[in-house]
Write a protein that holds these residues in place. Structure first.
Motif, PDB file in Angstrom:
ATOM      1  N   GLY A  25       1.049  -1.171   0.109  1.00  0.00           N
ATOM      2  CA  GLY A  25      -0.096   0.387  -0.053  1.00  0.00           C
ATOM      3  C   GLY A  25       0.454   0.960   0.114  1.00  0.00           C
ATOM      4  N   GLU A  26       2.031   0.620  -0.115  1.00  0.00           N
ATOM      5  CA  GLU A  26       3.160   2.557  -0.374  1.00  0.00           C
ATOM      6  C   GLU A  26       4.009   2.950  -2.101  1.00  0.00           C
ATOM      7  OE1 GLU A  26       6.554   0.635   1.469  1.00  0.00           O
ATOM      8  OE2 GLU A  26       6.190   0.800   2.862  1.00  0.00           O
ATOM      9  N   ASP A  27       3.448   4.374  -1.555  1.00  0.00           N
ATOM     10  CA  ASP A  27       3.503   5.203  -2.659  1.00  0.00           C
ATOM     11  C   ASP A  27       4.574   5.019  -3.119  1.00  0.00           C
ATOM     12  OD1 ASP A  27       3.246   7.142  -4.602  1.00  0.00           O
ATOM     13  OD2 ASP A  27       4.506   8.280  -3.177  1.00  0.00           O
ATOM     14  N   TYR A  28       5.216   4.231  -4.595  1.00  0.00           N
ATOM     15  CA  TYR A  28       6.017   3.961  -5.034  1.00  0.00           C
ATOM     16  C   TYR A  28       6.187   4.935  -6.322  1.00  0.00           C
ATOM     17  CZ  TYR A  28       8.279   1.153  -9.051  1.00  0.00           C
ATOM     18  OH  TYR A  28       9.509   0.841  -9.665  1.00  0.00           O
ATOM     19  N   ILE A  29       8.212   4.686  -5.754  1.00  0.00           N
ATOM     20  CA  ILE A  29       8.565   5.832  -7.113  1.00  0.00           C
ATOM     21  C   ILE A  29      10.129   5.059  -7.852  1.00  0.00           C
ATOM     22  CG2 ILE A  29       9.856   7.930  -6.602  1.00  0.00           C
ATOM     23  CD1 ILE A  29       8.949   8.716  -4.209  1.00  0.00           C
ATOM     24  N   GLY A  30       9.989   5.176  -9.394  1.00  0.00           N
ATOM     25  CA  GLY A  30      10.975   4.420  -9.952  1.00  0.00           C
ATOM     26  C   GLY A  30      10.167   3.362 -10.405  1.00  0.00           C
ATOM     27  N   TYR A  31      11.051   2.767 -11.366  1.00  0.00           N
ATOM     28  CA  TYR A  31      10.966   2.033 -13.090  1.00  0.00           C
ATOM     29  C   TYR A  31       9.358   1.717 -12.916  1.00  0.00           C
ATOM     30  CZ  TYR A  31      14.944   4.360 -14.630  1.00  0.00           C
ATOM     31  OH  TYR A  31      15.788   5.458 -15.399  1.00  0.00           O
ATOM     32  N   TYR A  32       9.170   1.228 -13.770  1.00  0.00           N
ATOM     33  CA  TYR A  32       7.417   0.662 -13.839  1.00  0.00           C
ATOM     34  C   TYR A  32       7.447   0.027 -15.387  1.00  0.00           C
ATOM     35  CZ  TYR A  32       4.724   4.078 -15.508  1.00  0.00           C
ATOM     36  OH  TYR A  32       3.567   4.784 -15.844  1.00  0.00           O
ATOM     37  N   TYR A  33       6.672  -0.577 -14.950  1.00  0.00           N
ATOM     38  CA  TYR A  33       6.320  -1.539 -17.479  1.00  0.00           C
ATOM     39  C   TYR A  33       5.020  -1.807 -17.123  1.00  0.00           C
ATOM     40  CZ  TYR A  33       6.612  -6.379 -15.944  1.00  0.00           C
ATOM     41  OH  TYR A  33       6.335  -7.377 -15.624  1.00  0.00           O
ATOM     42  N   ASN A  34       4.476  -1.177 -18.816  1.00  0.00           N
ATOM     43  CA  ASN A  34       3.074  -1.466 -18.599  1.00  0.00           C
ATOM     44  C   ASN A  34       2.950  -2.383 -19.133  1.00  0.00           C
ATOM     45  OD1 ASN A  34      -0.079  -0.555 -18.571  1.00  0.00           O
ATOM     46  ND2 ASN A  34       0.374   0.443 -19.979  1.00  0.00           N
ATOM     47  N   THR A  35       2.012  -3.933 -19.509  1.00  0.00           N
ATOM     48  CA  THR A  35       1.668  -4.390 -20.141  1.00  0.00           C
ATOM     49  C   THR A  35       0.123  -4.399 -20.958  1.00  0.00           C
ATOM     50  OG1 THR A  35      -0.359  -5.686 -18.131  1.00  0.00           O
ATOM     51  CG2 THR A  35       1.945  -5.993 -18.465  1.00  0.00           C
ATOM     52  N   VAL A  36       0.128  -5.276 -22.342  1.00  0.00           N
ATOM     53  CA  VAL A  36      -0.578  -5.295 -23.280  1.00  0.00           C
ATOM     54  C   VAL A  36      -2.408  -5.586 -22.712  1.00  0.00           C
ATOM     55  CG1 VAL A  36      -1.673  -7.569 -23.749  1.00  0.00           C
ATOM     56  CG2 VAL A  36      -1.549  -5.361 -25.531  1.00  0.00           C
ATOM     57  N   GLU A  37      -2.289  -6.049 -21.099  1.00  0.00           N
ATOM     58  CA  GLU A  37      -3.400  -5.354 -20.594  1.00  0.00           C
ATOM     59  C   GLU A  37      -3.954  -4.309 -20.346  1.00  0.00           C
ATOM     60  OE1 GLU A  37      -1.417  -8.092 -20.261  1.00  0.00           O
ATOM     61  OE2 GLU A  37      -2.212  -9.973 -19.758  1.00  0.00           O
ATOM     62  N   GLY A  38      -3.181  -3.676 -19.832  1.00  0.00           N
ATOM     63  CA  GLY A  38      -3.536  -2.606 -19.300  1.00  0.00           C
ATOM     64  C   GLY A  38      -2.535  -2.493 -17.558  1.00  0.00           C
ATOM     65  N   SER A  39      -1.596  -3.165 -17.310  1.00  0.00           N
ATOM     66  CA  SER A  39      -1.025  -3.820 -16.166  1.00  0.00           C
ATOM     67  C   SER A  39      -0.082  -3.404 -15.653  1.00  0.00           C
ATOM     68  CB  SER A  39      -1.297  -5.698 -14.980  1.00  0.00           C
ATOM     69  OG  SER A  39      -2.873  -5.672 -14.813  1.00  0.00           O
ATOM     70  N   LYS A  40       0.332  -2.634 -14.577  1.00  0.00           N
ATOM     71  CA  LYS A  40       1.961  -2.335 -14.588  1.00  0.00           C
ATOM     72  C   LYS A  40       2.244  -2.768 -13.278  1.00  0.00           C
ATOM     73  CE  LYS A  40       0.307   2.846 -16.277  1.00  0.00           C
ATOM     74  NZ  LYS A  40      -1.391   1.963 -16.809  1.00  0.00           N
ATOM     75  N   TYR A  41       3.671  -3.054 -13.564  1.00  0.00           N
ATOM     76  CA  TYR A  41       3.950  -3.787 -12.898  1.00  0.00           C
ATOM     77  C   TYR A  41       5.785  -2.596 -12.336  1.00  0.00           C
ATOM     78  CZ  TYR A  41       1.342  -7.538 -13.711  1.00  0.00           C
ATOM     79  OH  TYR A  41      -0.341  -8.200 -13.219  1.00  0.00           O
ATOM     80  N   SER A  42       6.620  -2.905 -10.664  1.00  0.00           N
ATOM     81  CA  SER A  42       7.608  -2.280 -10.829  1.00  0.00           C
ATOM     82  C   SER A  42       8.501  -3.335 -11.884  1.00  0.00           C
ATOM     83  CB  SER A  42       7.862  -2.225  -9.046  1.00  0.00           C
ATOM     84  OG  SER A  42       8.246  -3.875  -8.377  1.00  0.00           O
TER      85      SER A  42
END
Length: 214
Positions: A25-42
């Motif tokens: 539940g913490e605020d995320y700062i940094g790199y991430y990637y986006n998937t074709v379904e629209g999901s985002k991961y660190s």
């Protein structure tokens, strides 16, 4: 988790205030990637660290009907634990999906969530059938057993068939992780497109190689 390069947008960056880590539940700062379904991961790309699922800090309670931004309904299963995916604007509808078997009219029943597991015979065949159900006029998807699937498909008077749409998937079990993932992902994506089921791909939470013994 595996994604072909064509299905991700890598090396994105957030300065914070946009997404939170779903595990803390913490605020995320940094790199991430986006998937074709629209999901985002660190992480810059898959396998860069833990690849924790990110969630928007401010979710629009009235999203438009777009597969890339539409949240998806909670998947509730019986007997076997399954990852839960929630949808803020469907909270009132979740109680419907959580109902225990009951009648709605003329002693007709409602389909209930149920997760089918592959057997040793299925692994010998290399695939097995999974059955999914969608409540009409709502993006609520849940897996069901073969019995209610057959009743709805045959328009049996013992079940409220007119309230639901159904589909079966020949789920691939054997092969390399990548080949199984790609085959099942393609099947789900084709169903979502042909049946116009927004959010159906997302409801699998990228588990398209589930049950694969790689």
């Amino acid at each position: 988790m595996y994604y072909p390069k064509s299905q991700i947008t890598p090396n994105l960056y957030t300065n914070g205030g946009e997404y939170i880590l779903t595990n803390t539940g913490e605020d995320y700062i940094g790199y991430y990637y986006n998937t074709v379904e629209g999901s985002k991961y660190s992480g810059k790309v898959p396998y860069d660290g833990e690849n924790i699922l990110l969630s928007p800090q401010n979710t629009d309670p009235n999203p438009s009907d777009n597969d890339n931004i539409l949240p998806f309904g909670e998947i509730i299963v019986q007997s076997v634990p399954m990852e839960v995916v929630t949808t803020p604007n469907l909270q009132n509808n979740l109680s419907y999906a959580e109902l225990s078997p009951k009648t709605i009219s003329n002693n007709r029943t409602l389909p209930q969530p149920y997760k089918t597991l592959p057997t040793s015979r299925d692994y010998k065949k290399g695939r097995f059938e999974r059955f999914f159900c969608k409540k009409n006029n709502d993006s609520i998807y849940f897996e069901i057993s073969s019995e209610p699937y057959k009743l709805i498909d045959s328009k049996s008077p013992v079940i409220a068939f007119e309230l639901y749409d159904i589909v079966s998937i020949s789920w691939v079990l054997n092969g390399s992780f990548i080949s199984v993932y790609d085959t099942n992902f393609s099947s789900v994506k084709t169903i979502s497109r042909n049946k116009k089921w927004p959010g159906f791909v997302k409801s699998f939470n990228s588990k398209f190689a589930e049950y694969n013994l790689f």
